[in-house]
Design a protein around this motif. Structure first.
Motif, PDB file in Angstrom:
ATOM      1  N   LEU A  28      63.665  19.345   5.679  1.00 36.94           N
ATOM      2  CA  LEU A  28      63.255  19.233   7.261  1.00 36.94           C
ATOM      3  C   LEU A  28      63.661  20.104   8.183  1.00 36.94           C
ATOM      4  O   LEU A  28      64.715  20.565   8.298  1.00 36.94           O
ATOM      5  N   PRO A  29      62.758  20.383   9.482  1.00 37.53           N
ATOM      6  CA  PRO A  29      63.371  20.914  10.512  1.00 37.53           C
ATOM      7  C   PRO A  29      64.390  19.975  11.115  1.00 37.53           C
ATOM      8  O   PRO A  29      64.310  18.731  10.908  1.00 37.53           O
ATOM      9  N   GLU A  30      65.131  20.825  11.829  1.00 41.08           N
ATOM     10  CA  GLU A  30      66.578  20.029  12.256  1.00 41.08           C
ATOM     11  C   GLU A  30      66.254  18.717  13.211  1.00 41.08           C
ATOM     12  O   GLU A  30      66.788  17.687  13.160  1.00 41.08           O
ATOM     13  N   GLU A  31      65.058  18.809  13.940  1.00 42.53           N
ATOM     14  CA  GLU A  31      64.617  17.827  14.797  1.00 42.53           C
ATOM     15  C   GLU A  31      64.142  16.649  14.256  1.00 42.53           C
ATOM     16  O   GLU A  31      64.159  15.577  14.824  1.00 42.53           O
ATOM     17  N   GLU A  32      63.880  16.542  12.976  1.00 44.20           N
ATOM     18  CA  GLU A  32      63.337  15.433  12.221  1.00 44.20           C
ATOM     19  C   GLU A  32      64.704  14.905  11.374  1.00 44.20           C
ATOM     20  O   GLU A  32      64.075  13.867  10.583  1.00 44.20           O
ATOM     21  N   LEU A  33      65.655  15.100  11.553  1.00 40.44           N
ATOM     22  CA  LEU A  33      66.727  14.602  10.815  1.00 40.44           C
ATOM     23  C   LEU A  33      67.382  13.460  11.431  1.00 40.44           C
ATOM     24  O   LEU A  33      67.681  13.598  12.693  1.00 40.44           O
ATOM     25  N   LYS A  89      73.710  15.750   9.589  1.00 40.12           N
ATOM     26  CA  LYS A  89      72.459  15.308   9.940  1.00 40.12           C
ATOM     27  C   LYS A  89      71.813  15.675   8.539  1.00 40.12           C
ATOM     28  O   LYS A  89      72.097  16.583   7.638  1.00 40.12           O
ATOM     29  N   PRO A  91      68.098  14.015   5.997  1.00 39.37           N
ATOM     30  CA  PRO A  91      66.731  13.591   5.802  1.00 39.37           C
ATOM     31  C   PRO A  91      66.837  12.020   5.622  1.00 39.37           C
ATOM     32  O   PRO A  91      67.605  11.564   4.863  1.00 39.37           O
ATOM     33  N   ASP A  92      65.788  11.349   6.085  1.00 41.94           N
ATOM     34  CA  ASP A  92      65.560   9.848   5.565  1.00 41.94           C
ATOM     35  C   ASP A  92      64.903  10.101   4.479  1.00 41.94           C
ATOM     36  O   ASP A  92      63.753  10.021   4.233  1.00 41.94           O
ATOM     37  N   CYS A 118      68.388  23.904   6.935  1.00 42.21           N
ATOM     38  CA  CYS A 118      66.965  23.729   7.912  1.00 42.21           C
ATOM     39  C   CYS A 118      66.115  24.912   7.750  1.00 42.21           C
ATOM     40  O   CYS A 118      66.775  26.126   7.738  1.00 42.21           O
TER      41      CYS A 118
END
Length: 127
Positions: A28-33, A89, A91-92, A118
């Motif tokens: 995922l993009p870093e802001e979604e981690l 960081k 991912p969910d 990422c």
């Protein structure tokens, strides 16, 4: 007829379980981690060349998938990160292997990126 229904149901259940167990970790993009910061208590190799970070005062552990193949050295990581606060960081993502060990997408010490997979960054940044 009942045997056919049972057979088809069994196949569908087995496929569903296989999908859940073997689904890939999302990149995922870093802001979604999700973000966790903690003091690194231990660094060790596990599994297929994975590097595992164990945090003090936490049950969570983070691993770099195939980190040894990416050129990381356990002893170098220990020298540089043991006892220090590091940002992880990830991912969910839930896996079959438990929720205490997380696949890490970004590892940072202070402002230095140690590892990142990422899409918007360079594939891997080593110490």
């Amino acid at each position: 007829m009942k045997r056919i229904i049972f057979l088809i149901s069994s196949i569908i259940i087995m496929l569903a379980i296989g999908f859940l167990v073997l689904k890939p970790v999302p990149i995922l993009p870093e802001e979604e981690l999700l973000v966790v910061e903690g003091k690194v208590e231990n660094v060790f190799e596990a599994g297929e060349y994975d590097i595992v970070f164990q945090l003090a005062d936490s049950e969570l552990m983070f691993y770099i998938n195939r980190g040894m193949e990416h050129g990381f050295d356990i002893e170098d990581l220990k020298r540089q990160l043991l006892g220090r606060n590091v940002t992880f960081k990830y991912p969910d993502y839930r896996s079959f292997f438990g929720s205490q060990i997380k696949h890490v997408s970004v590892v940072r010490y202070k402002t230095r990126t140690i590892f990142s997979e990422c899409p918007e960054s360079e594939p891997i940044k080593m110490i």
